[in-house]
Design an enzyme around this catalytic site. Sequence first.
Site, PDB file in Angstrom:
ATOM      1  N   SER A 102     -17.996  13.708 -34.049  1.00  0.00           N
ATOM      2  CA  SER A 102     -17.453  15.057 -33.881  1.00  0.00           C
ATOM      3  C   SER A 102     -18.303  15.833 -32.867  1.00  0.00           C
ATOM      4  O   SER A 102     -18.440  15.410 -31.723  1.00  0.00           O
ATOM      5  CB  SER A 102     -17.393  15.750 -35.245  1.00  0.00           C
ATOM      6  OG  SER A 102     -16.536  16.864 -35.223  1.00  0.00           O
ATOM      7  N   ASP A 236      -6.810  11.895 -38.781  1.00  0.00           N
ATOM      8  CA  ASP A 236      -7.754  12.990 -38.516  1.00  0.00           C
ATOM      9  C   ASP A 236      -6.999  14.306 -38.344  1.00  0.00           C
ATOM     10  O   ASP A 236      -6.121  14.429 -37.489  1.00  0.00           O
ATOM     11  CB  ASP A 236      -8.561  12.676 -37.258  1.00  0.00           C
ATOM     12  CG  ASP A 236      -9.766  13.574 -37.072  1.00  0.00           C
ATOM     13  OD1 ASP A 236      -9.766  14.712 -37.572  1.00  0.00           O
ATOM     14  OD2 ASP A 236     -10.732  13.122 -36.426  1.00  0.00           O
ATOM     15  N   HIS A 264     -11.248  12.438 -40.633  1.00  0.00           N
ATOM     16  CA  HIS A 264     -12.212  12.821 -39.605  1.00  0.00           C
ATOM     17  C   HIS A 264     -13.551  12.114 -39.776  1.00  0.00           C
ATOM     18  O   HIS A 264     -14.404  12.206 -38.889  1.00  0.00           O
ATOM     19  CB  HIS A 264     -12.415  14.345 -39.648  1.00  0.00           C
ATOM     20  CG  HIS A 264     -13.212  14.887 -38.506  1.00  0.00           C
ATOM     21  ND1 HIS A 264     -12.852  14.691 -37.183  1.00  0.00           N
ATOM     22  CD2 HIS A 264     -14.371  15.609 -38.481  1.00  0.00           C
ATOM     23  CE1 HIS A 264     -13.735  15.279 -36.390  1.00  0.00           C
ATOM     24  NE2 HIS A 264     -14.670  15.833 -37.159  1.00  0.00           N
TER      25      HIS A 264
END
Length: 329
Positions: A102, A236, A264
Amino acid sequence: MPRRSGPAHVQYVTVHGHRRAYVRMGTGPALLLLHGLGCDHTTWAPVLESLARTHTVIAPDLLGHGESDKPRADYSLGGYANGMRDLLTLLGIDTVTVVGHSFGGGVAMQFAYQFPERTERLVLVASGGLGPEVTPAIRAITTPGFHQAMAVLSAPGIRHLTTGAMRLLAGSGVSQLRDLGEVAAIYDSFKDPRARAAIRHVVRAVVDWKGQIVTMADRAYLTEAMPMCVVWGADDLVIPVGHASNARALAPTAQVEIVPNAGHFPHKDHPERFVKIVRDFIRSTEPSRYDRDHWRDLIDAGPPEAPVQAEAGQSPRSPVHAVRRAAGA
């Protein structure tokens, strides 16, 4: 003295006057694991021991996160990349394969750009920096009044009720709710006003009300000799899986792995598969070797055609074909 794999033990080192927390496990080639926004090294807990069987694994808490200090400081991608270089230097580690999740993926890309001589490979996990779209919850952090609103919402009674409900929903078996356990941990960290301030500075550096504003598109060609792997959860809801296609457009020969039935946090949803992907990628590629003359020539030539920043819902319109695996390069 060799470090053995086993339960993660948090260690501390002071860099430029600020305490940095990190976990170091295993022996062998080095892996630097960079967590996402509002998380800490514990996000890697399901894969740490497995990866440490074959590698020296360094999993820090980024500045402003976890057990690291949360000063008024530089929370830009460049600042984080500098901090990781200095941490590795203190730990006596020269080169690493960088794995970023991320926001940590954005830091990983910046590290590879700033310090190609120290980067062997790049693994991006549901990474930022590959397109503008991002969940509205992250965009909301950039709005005026966020700090004050979260001060109210993170009061003990409200926080305990909300995080408890999130964790119950995360365990309900509904795939769309699987990430709420991690969201609950991030929400709980907002009880610390220093953490709230740090997160706000981080997000404002990379996101505005339209979405992500930092992209690797214009510099992707500089990673010509650096192997890259992109891993994404098929479900996600934080950063769309379509951004993996953006990565394909920017780096046509990068390895792209879409993990079914994962959100995610694919490294938490399917840790065994994630470890296999990382190990296979490392085994099948040669580490990048920095060549200053080659780097200068790349910058002088520029990209084959200037990349065009993608608008929301679109893939980047760029025929960048200069990203190649290092094997044979």
